[in-house]
Design an enzyme around this catalytic site. Structure first.
Site, PDB file in Angstrom:
ATOM      1  N   CYS A 110      34.259 -16.484  -8.137  1.00 24.32           N
ATOM      2  CA  CYS A 110      35.371 -15.811  -7.459  1.00 24.32           C
ATOM      3  C   CYS A 110      35.172 -15.979  -5.950  1.00 24.32           C
ATOM      4  O   CYS A 110      34.126 -16.446  -5.493  1.00 24.32           O
ATOM      5  CB  CYS A 110      35.408 -14.328  -7.839  1.00 24.32           C
ATOM      6  SG  CYS A 110      34.042 -13.356  -7.164  1.00 24.32           S
ATOM      7  N   GLU A 149      26.492 -14.608 -10.214  1.00 17.53           N
ATOM      8  CA  GLU A 149      26.020 -15.237  -8.986  1.00 17.53           C
ATOM      9  C   GLU A 149      25.330 -14.209  -8.085  1.00 17.53           C
ATOM     10  O   GLU A 149      24.251 -14.478  -7.538  1.00 17.53           O
ATOM     11  CB  GLU A 149      27.191 -15.860  -8.215  1.00 17.53           C
ATOM     12  CG  GLU A 149      28.001 -16.857  -9.017  1.00 17.53           C
ATOM     13  CD  GLU A 149      29.198 -16.255  -9.749  1.00 17.53           C
ATOM     14  OE1 GLU A 149      30.244 -16.930  -9.800  1.00 17.53           O
ATOM     15  OE2 GLU A 149      29.092 -15.129 -10.273  1.00 17.53           O
ATOM     16  N   HIS A 160      28.727  -9.641 -10.633  1.00 16.88           N
ATOM     17  CA  HIS A 160      28.861 -10.992 -11.158  1.00 16.88           C
ATOM     18  C   HIS A 160      27.509 -11.695 -11.246  1.00 16.88           C
ATOM     19  O   HIS A 160      26.546 -11.340 -10.557  1.00 16.88           O
ATOM     20  CB  HIS A 160      29.818 -11.789 -10.298  1.00 16.88           C
ATOM     21  CG  HIS A 160      31.242 -11.364 -10.458  1.00 16.88           C
ATOM     22  ND1 HIS A 160      32.279 -11.981  -9.785  1.00 16.88           N
ATOM     23  CD2 HIS A 160      31.826 -10.395 -11.223  1.00 16.88           C
ATOM     24  CE1 HIS A 160      33.418 -11.423 -10.136  1.00 16.88           C
ATOM     25  NE2 HIS A 160      33.175 -10.443 -10.989  1.00 16.88           N
ATOM     26  N   CYS A 218      32.020 -14.050  -4.642  1.00 26.55           N
ATOM     27  CA  CYS A 218      30.759 -14.719  -4.961  1.00 26.55           C
ATOM     28  C   CYS A 218      30.595 -16.019  -4.185  1.00 26.55           C
ATOM     29  O   CYS A 218      29.476 -16.398  -3.830  1.00 26.55           O
ATOM     30  CB  CYS A 218      30.654 -14.963  -6.464  1.00 26.55           C
ATOM     31  SG  CYS A 218      30.350 -13.449  -7.393  1.00 26.55           S
TER      32      CYS A 218
END
Length: 185
Positions: A122, A96, A94, A125
């Protein structure tokens, strides 16, 4: 870019934190600029076919680093099978995570930084953001808490961010992710 700035600058955004829940936050031209960089530039580098998510880490109005959702460095992102669900979940990192990893690779601290995201994090993250010392995240919009697929994860992420002391600002920004939310991530 100037048109988007004029629509958002000076507007109040919803603010969430365990200290200042509900107090308004006024969006600045810097907030809009950083969100546009995350959304219109960084996110568009992603080769994910269903969603393009970008993260920009900033401290004192200076960009520290960035990240987008994509495969680990050196992995072949042209292999078709790696883009298909559920296989893609094993390959893509992801935005992040990648932004925080990029800061570490460069020897830059993320302690006390802000992060601009064109999609709510999410739960995994969210934990990474807390552990990296990010103090505030700016999201495009408040997530769909009751979404059938993503709602439970958004709720866990919110709890992690709240308990971890990370303030969240929802900018009411119209992000440019491909696909619709049911296809994303």
């Amino acid at each position: 870019m100037k048109e988007k700035e004029s629509e958002l600058i000076g507007k109040e955004a919803k603010r969430e934190s365990n200290l200042v829940y509900g107090s308004p936050y006024v969006i600045s031209k810097w907030d809009v600029r950083f969100m546009e960089i995350a959304d219109l530039e960084i996110a568009q580098w992603s080769k994910d076919r269903s969603s393009r998510v970008g993260a920009l880490i900033v401290k004192d109005r200076e960009i520290v680093t960035s990240g987008f959702n994509g495969m680990p460095r050196g992995c072949n992102d042209d292999v078709e099978a790696r883009h298909e669900r559920p296989e893609k979940y094993f390959w893509f990192k992801h935005a992040e995570e990648n932004a925080i990893i990029n800061a570490a690779r460069q020897g830059k601290s993320t302690m006390g930084c802000d992060m601009y995201l064109n999609w709510y994090p999410c739960n995994n993250c969210a934990g990474v953001v807390v552990n990296a010392g990010i103090k505030r995240i700016y999201c495009d919009n408040e997530p769909e808490w009751e979404h059938e697929k993503w709602g439970p994860g958004f709720k866990r992420a919110k709890t992690i961010l709240d308990e971890g002391g990370v303030e969240v600002i929802y900018m009411n920004y119209d992000a440019h992710r491909q696909g619709n939310i049911s296809d994303n991530r």
